[in-house]
Design a protein around this motif. Structure first.
Motif, PDB file in Angstrom:
ATOM      1  N   LEU A   1     -11.325  -2.762  -5.121  1.00 42.16           N
ATOM      2  CA  LEU A   1     -11.501  -1.238  -4.374  1.00 42.16           C
ATOM      3  C   LEU A   1     -10.595  -1.101  -3.272  1.00 42.16           C
ATOM      4  CD1 LEU A   1     -13.158   1.402  -4.180  1.00 42.16           C
ATOM      5  CD2 LEU A   1     -14.567   0.440  -2.570  1.00 42.16           C
ATOM      6  N   SER A   2     -10.239  -2.201  -2.398  1.00 40.26           N
ATOM      7  CA  SER A   2      -9.213  -2.296  -1.505  1.00 40.26           C
ATOM      8  C   SER A   2      -7.794  -2.001  -2.428  1.00 40.26           C
ATOM      9  CB  SER A   2      -9.267  -3.507  -0.829  1.00 40.26           C
ATOM     10  OG  SER A   2     -10.582  -3.685  -0.212  1.00 40.26           O
ATOM     11  N   LEU A   3      -7.701  -2.788  -3.434  1.00 42.72           N
ATOM     12  CA  LEU A   3      -6.363  -2.822  -4.066  1.00 42.72           C
ATOM     13  C   LEU A   3      -6.239  -1.131  -4.600  1.00 42.72           C
ATOM     14  CD1 LEU A   3      -3.886  -4.052  -5.756  1.00 42.72           C
ATOM     15  CD2 LEU A   3      -5.539  -4.288  -7.727  1.00 42.72           C
ATOM     16  N   LEU A   4      -7.175  -0.619  -4.800  1.00 43.31           N
ATOM     17  CA  LEU A   4      -7.040   1.035  -5.335  1.00 43.31           C
ATOM     18  C   LEU A   4      -6.792   1.828  -4.258  1.00 43.31           C
ATOM     19  CD1 LEU A   4      -9.973   1.629  -7.801  1.00 43.31           C
ATOM     20  CD2 LEU A   4      -7.677   1.985  -8.201  1.00 43.31           C
ATOM     21  N   HIS A   5      -7.326   1.415  -2.962  1.00 48.86           N
ATOM     22  CA  HIS A   5      -6.917   1.986  -1.664  1.00 48.86           C
ATOM     23  C   HIS A   5      -5.581   1.716  -1.364  1.00 48.86           C
ATOM     24  CE1 HIS A   5      -7.740   3.875   2.196  1.00 48.86           C
ATOM     25  NE2 HIS A   5      -7.177   2.752   2.842  1.00 48.86           N
ATOM     26  N   GLY A   6      -5.106   0.697  -1.309  1.00 51.05           N
ATOM     27  CA  GLY A   6      -3.690   0.225  -0.967  1.00 51.05           C
ATOM     28  C   GLY A   6      -2.620   0.883  -1.816  1.00 51.05           C
ATOM     29  N   ASP A   7      -2.994   1.039  -3.285  1.00 53.68           N
ATOM     30  CA  ASP A   7      -2.148   1.584  -4.289  1.00 53.68           C
ATOM     31  C   ASP A   7      -2.380   3.059  -4.130  1.00 53.68           C
ATOM     32  OD1 ASP A   7      -0.513  -0.066  -5.100  1.00 53.68           O
ATOM     33  OD2 ASP A   7      -1.387  -0.566  -6.850  1.00 53.68           O
ATOM     34  N   ARG A   8      -2.945   3.782  -3.346  1.00 56.34           N
ATOM     35  CA  ARG A   8      -3.315   5.238  -3.582  1.00 56.34           C
ATOM     36  C   ARG A   8      -1.781   6.128  -3.773  1.00 56.34           C
ATOM     37  NH1 ARG A   8      -4.202   3.425   1.273  1.00 56.34           N
ATOM     38  NH2 ARG A   8      -3.463   4.780   3.205  1.00 56.34           N
ATOM     39  N   THR A   9      -0.724   5.572  -2.875  1.00 56.81           N
ATOM     40  CA  THR A   9       0.356   6.480  -3.160  1.00 56.81           C
ATOM     41  C   THR A   9       0.832   6.011  -4.389  1.00 56.81           C
ATOM     42  OG1 THR A   9       1.574   4.457  -1.918  1.00 56.81           O
ATOM     43  CG2 THR A   9       0.904   6.492  -0.658  1.00 56.81           C
ATOM     44  N   VAL A  10       0.980   5.075  -5.092  1.00 59.21           N
ATOM     45  CA  VAL A  10       1.322   4.682  -6.366  1.00 59.21           C
ATOM     46  C   VAL A  10       0.753   5.571  -7.448  1.00 59.21           C
ATOM     47  CG1 VAL A  10       1.426   2.792  -8.076  1.00 59.21           C
ATOM     48  CG2 VAL A  10       2.199   2.265  -5.943  1.00 59.21           C
ATOM     49  N   ILE A  11      -0.579   5.566  -7.185  1.00 64.76           N
ATOM     50  CA  ILE A  11      -1.421   6.242  -8.169  1.00 64.76           C
ATOM     51  C   ILE A  11      -1.031   7.888  -8.032  1.00 64.76           C
ATOM     52  CG2 ILE A  11      -3.797   6.997  -8.727  1.00 64.76           C
ATOM     53  CD1 ILE A  11      -4.794   4.418  -7.586  1.00 64.76           C
ATOM     54  N   ALA A  12      -0.834   8.271  -6.858  1.00 61.31           N
ATOM     55  CA  ALA A  12      -0.555   9.709  -6.683  1.00 61.31           C
ATOM     56  C   ALA A  12       0.999  10.072  -7.228  1.00 61.31           C
ATOM     57  CB  ALA A  12      -0.645   9.971  -5.170  1.00 61.31           C
ATOM     58  N   GLU A  13       1.800   9.181  -7.068  1.00 57.97           N
ATOM     59  CA  GLU A  13       3.166   9.462  -7.497  1.00 57.97           C
ATOM     60  C   GLU A  13       3.285   9.373  -9.112  1.00 57.97           C
ATOM     61  OE1 GLU A  13       7.712   7.815  -7.338  1.00 57.97           O
ATOM     62  OE2 GLU A  13       6.326   7.796  -5.470  1.00 57.97           O
ATOM     63  N   THR A  14       2.544   8.479  -9.693  1.00 56.48           N
ATOM     64  CA  THR A  14       2.427   8.422 -11.150  1.00 56.48           C
ATOM     65  C   THR A  14       1.654   9.486 -11.769  1.00 56.48           C
ATOM     66  OG1 THR A  14       2.145   5.828 -10.952  1.00 56.48           O
ATOM     67  CG2 THR A  14       1.777   6.923 -13.115  1.00 56.48           C
ATOM     68  N   GLU A  15       0.736  10.174 -10.947  1.00 55.69           N
ATOM     69  CA  GLU A  15       0.093  11.470 -11.728  1.00 55.69           C
ATOM     70  C   GLU A  15       1.002  12.619 -11.426  1.00 55.69           C
ATOM     71  OE1 GLU A  15      -3.461  11.661  -9.270  1.00 55.69           O
ATOM     72  OE2 GLU A  15      -4.568  10.628 -10.686  1.00 55.69           O
TER      73      GLU A  15
END
Length: 236
Positions: free
Chosen positions: A217-231
């Motif tokens: 869950l911490s990994l997901l929080h840290g990678d939120r910008t990666v997820i947002a840019e990919t989307e």
């Protein structure tokens, strides 16, 4: 003479629906973490059980890598379930989300996880037998740096393969792209890896496995910008 206006006898009050308050959201998160953790351990249990029987001898590293193969799809399904978790206490289905994540991502995750595991095994085996290689000492530092970079890449790739449907080579390229583009996200991943290594070295090897769900869950929080840019930039 007109009568004076009387104040309203009652004021409308807004009530928070059951399951939407902060305590309910906290309870929903705890329930989701516990469920996902249990399913992750169950999915990876054959390999983890065999791993504890292998022993810490460096010569057993290839066998240990085989034992860790089921962990990749299990982690991917957990990332999927945590990302798609429900916040409403009255509508929780973490087990269903985990099973769906496993069904969708087991194959793609294994195609990322297996080569990464093989590469890290080669590096670890070389470092543990470094004296026999005859290489200069700076090679050990270089190999350690390459191994650390591979782990950071693997963390980004795990998030991407768990949440998006790309070809394996495209997932690998995007993970490299984000490794350098989003330094803050990569730094957050590095902090998690350091924490995991510290927990393993100072306490017990089993602790990171028992805390896998909150770490992911911490990994997901840290990678939120990666997820947002990919989307935004790489999906239709």
């Amino acid at each position: 003479m007109s009568a004076p206006a009387h104040p309203a006898s009652a004021t409308a009050t807004s009530t928070t629906p059951f399951g939407a308050g902060p305590l309910s959201r906290a309870a929903a998160l705890v329930h989701t973490l516990l469920t996902v953790e249990a399913l992750l351990l169950l999915a990876a249990s054959p390999g983890l059980a065999a791993l504890f029987l292998v022993g810490p001898d460096p010569s057993h590293l290839p066998l240990a890598a085989l034992c860790l193969l089921p962990l990749g799809p299990a982690l991917s399904a957990a990332v999927y379930a945590l990302h798609h978790r429900d916040r409403d206490l009255t509508d929780l289905h973490p087990a269903r989300a985990y099973r769906r994540g496993w069904r969708l991502n087991a194959g793609p995750a294994l195609r990322i996880w297996a080569p990464l595991l093989a590469w890290l095994t080669v590096i670890a085996f070389t470092l543990t037998h470094f004296a026999a290689t005859g290489l200069p000492a700076w090679w050990a530092l270089l190999l350690a740096g390459v191994g650390a970079g591979s782990l950071l890449w693997g963390a980004h790739a795990l998030v991407l393969v768990s949440l998006f449907t790309f070809r394996t080579r495209d997932t690998a390229r995007l993970a490299v792209h984000f490794l350098f583009r989003h330094g803050r996200a990569t730094l957050a991943v590095a902090s998690l890896l350091i924490l995991t290594a510290a927990l393993t070295a100072l306490l017990t090897e089993a602790l990171p496995a028992l805390l896998a769900a909150p770490l992911l869950l911490s990994l997901l929080h840290g990678d939120r910008t990666v997820i947002a840019e990919t989307e935004r930039d790489f999906t239709a």
